[in-house]
Design a protein around this motif. Structure first.
Motif, PDB file in Angstrom:
ATOM      1  N   PRO A  89       0.797  -1.223   0.000  1.00  0.00           N
ATOM      2  CA  PRO A  89       0.000   0.000   0.000  1.00  0.00           C
ATOM      3  C   PRO A  89       0.837   1.284   0.000  1.00  0.00           C
ATOM      4  O   PRO A  89       0.433   2.279  -0.610  1.00  0.00           O
ATOM      5  CB  PRO A  89      -0.815  -0.115   1.291  1.00  0.00           C
ATOM      6  CG  PRO A  89      -0.888  -1.572   1.570  1.00  0.00           C
ATOM      7  CD  PRO A  89       0.417  -2.132   1.082  1.00  0.00           C
ATOM      8  N   PHE A  90       1.995   1.266   0.633  1.00  0.00           N
ATOM      9  CA  PHE A  90       2.771   2.497   0.740  1.00  0.00           C
ATOM     10  C   PHE A  90       3.531   2.836  -0.543  1.00  0.00           C
ATOM     11  O   PHE A  90       4.233   3.838  -0.595  1.00  0.00           O
ATOM     12  CB  PHE A  90       3.670   2.453   1.973  1.00  0.00           C
ATOM     13  CG  PHE A  90       2.857   2.639   3.227  1.00  0.00           C
ATOM     14  CD1 PHE A  90       2.609   3.911   3.731  1.00  0.00           C
ATOM     15  CD2 PHE A  90       2.274   1.551   3.862  1.00  0.00           C
ATOM     16  CE1 PHE A  90       1.819   4.093   4.852  1.00  0.00           C
ATOM     17  CE2 PHE A  90       1.486   1.725   4.991  1.00  0.00           C
ATOM     18  CZ  PHE A  90       1.259   2.997   5.488  1.00  0.00           C
ATOM     19  N   THR A 117       9.319  -1.390   7.511  1.00  0.00           N
ATOM     20  CA  THR A 117       9.178  -1.207   8.948  1.00  0.00           C
ATOM     21  C   THR A 117       8.685   0.214   9.191  1.00  0.00           C
ATOM     22  O   THR A 117       8.787   1.089   8.327  1.00  0.00           O
ATOM     23  CB  THR A 117      10.518  -1.408   9.685  1.00  0.00           C
ATOM     24  OG1 THR A 117      11.437  -0.408   9.258  1.00  0.00           O
ATOM     25  CG2 THR A 117      11.074  -2.810   9.455  1.00  0.00           C
ATOM     26  N   TRP A 118       8.171   0.446  10.387  1.00  0.00           N
ATOM     27  CA  TRP A 118       7.743   1.785  10.813  1.00  0.00           C
ATOM     28  C   TRP A 118       8.891   2.771  10.597  1.00  0.00           C
ATOM     29  O   TRP A 118       8.705   3.856  10.064  1.00  0.00           O
ATOM     30  CB  TRP A 118       7.325   1.722  12.277  1.00  0.00           C
ATOM     31  CG  TRP A 118       7.079   3.039  12.926  1.00  0.00           C
ATOM     32  CD1 TRP A 118       7.972   3.777  13.658  1.00  0.00           C
ATOM     33  CD2 TRP A 118       5.868   3.798  12.898  1.00  0.00           C
ATOM     34  NE1 TRP A 118       7.381   4.938  14.098  1.00  0.00           N
ATOM     35  CE2 TRP A 118       6.091   4.961  13.642  1.00  0.00           C
ATOM     36  CE3 TRP A 118       4.621   3.598  12.321  1.00  0.00           C
ATOM     37  CZ2 TRP A 118       5.118   5.929  13.835  1.00  0.00           C
ATOM     38  CZ3 TRP A 118       3.636   4.547  12.520  1.00  0.00           C
ATOM     39  CH2 TRP A 118       3.886   5.700  13.258  1.00  0.00           C
ATOM     40  N   GLU A 119      10.076   2.369  11.019  1.00  0.00           N
ATOM     41  CA  GLU A 119      11.242   3.245  10.930  1.00  0.00           C
ATOM     42  C   GLU A 119      11.586   3.569   9.483  1.00  0.00           C
ATOM     43  O   GLU A 119      11.945   4.714   9.169  1.00  0.00           O
ATOM     44  CB  GLU A 119      12.439   2.583  11.643  1.00  0.00           C
ATOM     45  CG  GLU A 119      12.251   2.426  13.146  1.00  0.00           C
ATOM     46  CD  GLU A 119      11.400   1.223  13.581  1.00  0.00           C
ATOM     47  OE1 GLU A 119      11.096   1.135  14.784  1.00  0.00           O
ATOM     48  OE2 GLU A 119      11.023   0.388  12.720  1.00  0.00           O
ATOM     49  N   GLN A 120      11.453   2.604   8.587  1.00  0.00           N
ATOM     50  CA  GLN A 120      11.716   2.858   7.166  1.00  0.00           C
ATOM     51  C   GLN A 120      10.690   3.831   6.582  1.00  0.00           C
ATOM     52  O   GLN A 120      11.051   4.738   5.836  1.00  0.00           O
ATOM     53  CB  GLN A 120      11.700   1.551   6.369  1.00  0.00           C
ATOM     54  CG  GLN A 120      12.904   0.678   6.625  1.00  0.00           C
ATOM     55  CD  GLN A 120      12.744  -0.710   6.018  1.00  0.00           C
ATOM     56  OE1 GLN A 120      11.643  -1.278   5.973  1.00  0.00           O
ATOM     57  NE2 GLN A 120      13.856  -1.266   5.557  1.00  0.00           N
ATOM     58  N   LEU A 121       9.422   3.653   6.921  1.00  0.00           N
ATOM     59  CA  LEU A 121       8.385   4.553   6.413  1.00  0.00           C
ATOM     60  C   LEU A 121       8.614   5.973   6.903  1.00  0.00           C
ATOM     61  O   LEU A 121       8.554   6.925   6.124  1.00  0.00           O
ATOM     62  CB  LEU A 121       6.988   4.084   6.841  1.00  0.00           C
ATOM     63  CG  LEU A 121       6.445   2.852   6.150  1.00  0.00           C
ATOM     64  CD1 LEU A 121       5.111   2.444   6.771  1.00  0.00           C
ATOM     65  CD2 LEU A 121       6.300   3.058   4.652  1.00  0.00           C
ATOM     66  N   ARG A 122       8.878   6.132   8.180  1.00  0.00           N
ATOM     67  CA  ARG A 122       9.102   7.471   8.745  1.00  0.00           C
ATOM     68  C   ARG A 122      10.376   8.097   8.182  1.00  0.00           C
ATOM     69  O   ARG A 122      10.451   9.306   7.983  1.00  0.00           O
ATOM     70  CB  ARG A 122       9.187   7.410  10.273  1.00  0.00           C
ATOM     71  CG  ARG A 122       7.952   6.927  11.004  1.00  0.00           C
ATOM     72  CD  ARG A 122       6.666   7.703  10.795  1.00  0.00           C
ATOM     73  NE  ARG A 122       6.715   9.128  10.935  1.00  0.00           N
ATOM     74  CZ  ARG A 122       6.657   9.823  12.074  1.00  0.00           C
ATOM     75  NH1 ARG A 122       6.565   9.188  13.219  1.00  0.00           N
ATOM     76  NH2 ARG A 122       6.672  11.126  12.077  1.00  0.00           N
ATOM     77  N   ILE A 129       3.148   9.643   2.423  1.00  0.00           N
ATOM     78  CA  ILE A 129       3.244   8.540   3.383  1.00  0.00           C
ATOM     79  C   ILE A 129       2.831   9.030   4.765  1.00  0.00           C
ATOM     80  O   ILE A 129       2.072   8.362   5.471  1.00  0.00           O
ATOM     81  CB  ILE A 129       4.665   7.936   3.392  1.00  0.00           C
ATOM     82  CG1 ILE A 129       4.882   7.128   2.109  1.00  0.00           C
ATOM     83  CG2 ILE A 129       4.893   7.068   4.637  1.00  0.00           C
ATOM     84  CD1 ILE A 129       6.284   6.587   1.927  1.00  0.00           C
ATOM     85  N   GLU A 130       3.279  10.207   5.139  1.00  0.00           N
ATOM     86  CA  GLU A 130       2.904  10.770   6.444  1.00  0.00           C
ATOM     87  C   GLU A 130       1.395  11.018   6.516  1.00  0.00           C
ATOM     88  O   GLU A 130       0.774  10.759   7.550  1.00  0.00           O
ATOM     89  CB  GLU A 130       3.682  12.060   6.727  1.00  0.00           C
ATOM     90  CG  GLU A 130       5.160  11.829   6.975  1.00  0.00           C
ATOM     91  CD  GLU A 130       5.457  10.981   8.209  1.00  0.00           C
ATOM     92  OE1 GLU A 130       4.754  11.131   9.232  1.00  0.00           O
ATOM     93  OE2 GLU A 130       6.397  10.176   8.147  1.00  0.00           O
ATOM     94  N   ARG A 131       0.798  11.499   5.419  1.00  0.00           N
ATOM     95  CA  ARG A 131      -0.662  11.712   5.381  1.00  0.00           C
ATOM     96  C   ARG A 131      -1.403  10.394   5.545  1.00  0.00           C
ATOM     97  O   ARG A 131      -2.414  10.321   6.241  1.00  0.00           O
ATOM     98  CB  ARG A 131      -1.083  12.365   4.062  1.00  0.00           C
ATOM     99  CG  ARG A 131      -0.966  13.862   4.059  1.00  0.00           C
ATOM    100  CD  ARG A 131      -1.547  14.499   2.791  1.00  0.00           C
ATOM    101  NE  ARG A 131      -2.959  14.193   2.648  1.00  0.00           N
ATOM    102  CZ  ARG A 131      -3.541  13.812   1.505  1.00  0.00           C
ATOM    103  NH1 ARG A 131      -2.848  13.717   0.391  1.00  0.00           N
ATOM    104  NH2 ARG A 131      -4.824  13.566   1.454  1.00  0.00           N
ATOM    105  N   ASP A 141       3.665  -3.968  10.360  1.00  0.00           N
ATOM    106  CA  ASP A 141       4.876  -3.638   9.602  1.00  0.00           C
ATOM    107  C   ASP A 141       5.830  -4.817   9.510  1.00  0.00           C
ATOM    108  O   ASP A 141       5.766  -5.745  10.298  1.00  0.00           O
ATOM    109  CB  ASP A 141       5.574  -2.404  10.193  1.00  0.00           C
ATOM    110  CG  ASP A 141       6.431  -2.693  11.414  1.00  0.00           C
ATOM    111  OD1 ASP A 141       6.142  -3.662  12.154  1.00  0.00           O
ATOM    112  OD2 ASP A 141       7.390  -1.942  11.637  1.00  0.00           O
ATOM    113  N   GLY A 142       6.701  -4.741   8.522  1.00  0.00           N
ATOM    114  CA  GLY A 142       7.752  -5.737   8.337  1.00  0.00           C
ATOM    115  C   GLY A 142       7.416  -6.757   7.272  1.00  0.00           C
ATOM    116  O   GLY A 142       6.270  -7.123   7.061  1.00  0.00           O
TER     117      GLY A 142
END
Length: 180
Positions: A89-90, A117-122, A129-131, A141-142
């Protein structure tokens, strides 16, 4: 009530196109409650043992206006939430953020699966992505890791994957696990 069309929302919402592999109108295994599940098309992860390998090709599936998806979701009063799955989705955060924003306006729970992962997305520091994250309630995640597959896990396939409470995590600026 069934049959009411969210015309007022569709007029205000940009009618972005989303590349979709398919949908499930009612699911009880893809998140809490009765859910509408959207399988996005396209995935860069290619996890061994993937449950949906047909979603990997970025040119597959079909392009669907998000207004049509919103209409289908809101047509069923039993649906309490929507799960964004894949594919990844991302890789399509802009149309999904638009759709998720409308879903939240209608009181729907939004859950997403990602191989990142959460960390990769952020760390991507991508406004879309933030929206999308800002509209999510829960994030799984993962990547799916076949050697860590566990059929007893709720809403996940492998032990490395986390159920994240997105809103609490955004507030704390660190991962907070969900009690789903």
């Amino acid at each position: 009530p069934r049959g009411i069309r969210p015309k007022e929302c569709m007029n205000k919402m940009k009618d972005e196109l989303l590349r979709v592999a398919g949908v499930i109108d009612e699911s009880i295994v893809d998140g809490p409650g009765i859910r509408f599940v959207i399988f996005t098309q396209g995935c860069p992860h290619h996890c061994a043992g993937c449950h949906n390998p047909q979603t990997h090709d970025f040119d597959g599936g079909e392009q669907v206006p998000i207004s049509r998806l919103l209409e289908d979701i809101l047509e069923n009063p039993l649906v309490s939430g929507v799960t964004l799955s894949g594919g990844e989705p991302f890789c399509q955060p802009k149309p999904l953020a638009e759709l998720a924003q409308e879903l939240k306006r209608h009181g729907k729970h939004v859950m997403a699966y990602t191989g990142y992962t959460w960390e990769q997305l952020r760390g991507k520091q991508d406004a879309d992505i933030e929206r999308l994250l800002a509209q999510c309630d829960v994030l799984v995640d993962g990547k799916f890791i076949e050697s860590q597959k566990d059929m007893l896990l709720r809403f996940r396939g492998s032990r490395n994957q986390r159920l994240i409470d997105v809103q609490k995590s955004l507030q704390a600026d660190q991962v907070v696990l969900a009690g789903v």
